[in-house]
Write a protein that holds these residues in place. Structure first.
Motif, PDB file in Angstrom:
ATOM      1  N   LEU A 121       0.816  -1.215   0.000  1.00 55.92           N
ATOM      2  CA  LEU A 121       0.000   0.000   0.000  1.00 55.92           C
ATOM      3  C   LEU A 121       0.854   1.271   0.000  1.00 55.92           C
ATOM      4  O   LEU A 121       0.319   2.374  -0.162  1.00 55.92           O
ATOM      5  CB  LEU A 121      -0.947   0.001   1.206  1.00 55.92           C
ATOM      6  N   ARG A 122       2.162   1.121   0.180  1.00 50.90           N
ATOM      7  CA  ARG A 122       3.051   2.294   0.139  1.00 50.90           C
ATOM      8  C   ARG A 122       2.943   2.959  -1.230  1.00 50.90           C
ATOM      9  O   ARG A 122       2.848   2.291  -2.246  1.00 50.90           O
ATOM     10  CB  ARG A 122       4.506   1.893   0.375  1.00 50.90           C
ATOM     11  N   GLY A 123       2.967   4.281  -1.210  1.00 52.69           N
ATOM     12  CA  GLY A 123       2.916   5.025  -2.466  1.00 52.69           C
ATOM     13  C   GLY A 123       1.510   5.416  -2.888  1.00 52.69           C
ATOM     14  O   GLY A 123       1.344   6.231  -3.791  1.00 52.69           O
ATOM     15  N   ARG A 124       0.499   4.853  -2.254  1.00 54.35           N
ATOM     16  CA  ARG A 124      -0.882   5.240  -2.568  1.00 54.35           C
ATOM     17  C   ARG A 124      -1.194   6.585  -1.898  1.00 54.35           C
ATOM     18  O   ARG A 124      -0.736   6.848  -0.788  1.00 54.35           O
ATOM     19  CB  ARG A 124      -1.873   4.182  -2.065  1.00 54.35           C
ATOM     20  N   ASP A 125      -1.978   7.407  -2.557  1.00 56.42           N
ATOM     21  CA  ASP A 125      -2.338   8.714  -2.015  1.00 56.42           C
ATOM     22  C   ASP A 125      -3.192   8.625  -0.757  1.00 56.42           C
ATOM     23  O   ASP A 125      -3.188   9.541   0.060  1.00 56.42           O
ATOM     24  CB  ASP A 125      -3.093   9.543  -3.058  1.00 56.42           C
TER      25      ASP A 125
END
Length: 154
Positions: free
Chosen positions: A30-34
């Motif tokens: 989920l890293r990098g999701r706004d």
């Protein structure tokens, strides 16, 4: 309040204990999701926590009435998460309703509390209850199908 009643939900904040192995971390994809903001403990959360709730044990049950709140999640083993809790005691706690895990746990050191979930399972369940978008949350979760099935969400 439904999610459509406010423009943009606050990002879900995930505080990751430094001893949590990224290779085994269920929320790592989920890293990098706004809609997610990751913080490495003990670094301070660089967003205001006013209006946030924290997933944990011993609080009132999370419900759709919490839809407008931001969500703070402590990521680590139960033992590591317990060490982080005092730093966030000012953030009101909400407990998930009974939710079955699909994550196969085998610990030789300690036993997880009854109802213990993988972090990505807890995030998915919380966002669903809070009427937030859940698209892609479980996309890279190996036990996705089993988790959805055992909880009647397939």
């Amino acid at each position: 309040m439904a999610s459509s009643d406010f423009e943009v939900a606050p990002p879900t904040i995930i505080v990751v204990h430094p001893k949590e192995r990224r290779s085994k971390c269920s929320v790592e994809p989920l890293r990098g999701r706004d809609d997610f903001h990751f913080v490495k403990f003990p670094d301070p959360v660089d967003l205001p926590l006013d209006g946030y709730i924290r997933l944990g044990l011993g609080g009132p049950e999370l419900s759709s009435e919490d839809a407008a709140a931001g969500l703070l999640v402590l990521d680590g083993t139960w033992k590591l998460a317990a060490r982080m809790e005092p730093f966030y005691k000012h953030v009101p706690v909400r407990t998930l309703p009974a939710t079955a895990t699909a994550y196969p746990r085998v610990s030789k050191v300690s036993q997880d509390p009854t109802g213990g979930l993988a972090t990505v399972e807890a995030v998915y369940a919380a966002l669903q209850i809070m009427q937030r978008p859940i698209d892609g949350i479980l996309e890279d979760y190996y036990w996705k199908d089993q988790f959805l099935k055992v909880n009647g969400w397939e």
